[in-house]
Design a protein around this motif. Structure first.
Motif, PDB file in Angstrom:
ATOM      1  N   ILE A  54      -4.111  -8.396   4.766  1.00 16.77           N
ATOM      2  CA  ILE A  54      -3.974  -6.994   5.192  1.00 16.77           C
ATOM      3  C   ILE A  54      -4.525  -6.820   6.600  1.00 16.77           C
ATOM      4  CG2 ILE A  54      -4.708  -4.614   4.741  1.00 16.77           C
ATOM      5  CD1 ILE A  54      -2.535  -5.676   2.790  1.00 16.77           C
ATOM      6  N   GLU A  72       0.363  -1.688   5.987  1.00 11.12           N
ATOM      7  CA  GLU A  72      -0.597  -1.907   4.905  1.00 11.12           C
ATOM      8  C   GLU A  72       0.001  -1.500   3.558  1.00 11.12           C
ATOM      9  OE1 GLU A  72      -5.090  -0.941   3.308  1.00 11.12           O
ATOM     10  OE2 GLU A  72      -4.623  -0.561   5.422  1.00 11.12           O
ATOM     11  N   ARG A  76       0.625  -4.161   0.648  1.00 13.17           N
ATOM     12  CA  ARG A  76      -0.088  -4.017  -0.632  1.00 13.17           C
ATOM     13  C   ARG A  76       0.901  -4.002  -1.795  1.00 13.17           C
ATOM     14  NH1 ARG A  76      -5.397  -3.986  -0.353  1.00 13.17           N
ATOM     15  NH2 ARG A  76      -6.402  -3.242   1.551  1.00 13.17           N
ATOM     16  N   ASP A  80       1.037  -7.018  -4.513  1.00 10.41           N
ATOM     17  CA  ASP A  80       0.918  -6.727  -5.943  1.00 10.41           C
ATOM     18  C   ASP A  80       2.057  -7.376  -6.722  1.00 10.41           C
ATOM     19  OD1 ASP A  80      -1.418  -5.273  -5.615  1.00 10.41           O
ATOM     20  OD2 ASP A  80      -0.432  -3.313  -5.758  1.00 10.41           O
TER      21      ASP A  80
END
Length: 98
Positions: A54, A72, A76, A80
């Motif tokens: 990140i 970001e 993310r 995931d």
């Protein structure tokens, strides 16, 4: 970039999407390979590594003019999904060992 119509914009986005899918496929291959080296689900989740990624993509975004929050959020979500994929890969490898 200059576009004369929304159709031109959409066509360009479609081309970019094709390239993104190809690159994400390459990333998936790396994730699959990494699963072989992980000892458990905690190693797969690797929160310190997630934060490193990140931080790197935020820094890259800032140099390109892309708002850091966009990259970001994108990363993310992608991370995931890849963690879930890597856990599946890891679990499959563990079953193969047994």
């Amino acid at each position: 970039m200059h576009f004369s119509a929304i159709e031109d914009v959409r066509k360009h986005i479609d081309q970019i999407d094709i390239e993104l899918v190809k690159i994400i496929t390459q990333r998936a291959e790396c994730v699959k390979a990494a699963a072989r080296f992980k000892t458990d689900h905690s190693a797969v989740r690797a929160p310190d590594r997630v934060q490193q990624v990140i931080d790197k993509v935020r820094a890259t975004a800032s140099t390109t003019g892309l708002p850091e929050v966009i990259i970001e959020k994108t990363y993310r979500a992608m991370i995931d999904a890849f963690i879930d994929y890597e856990i599946e890969q890891h679990d499959g490898l563990q079953q193969d060992k047994n």
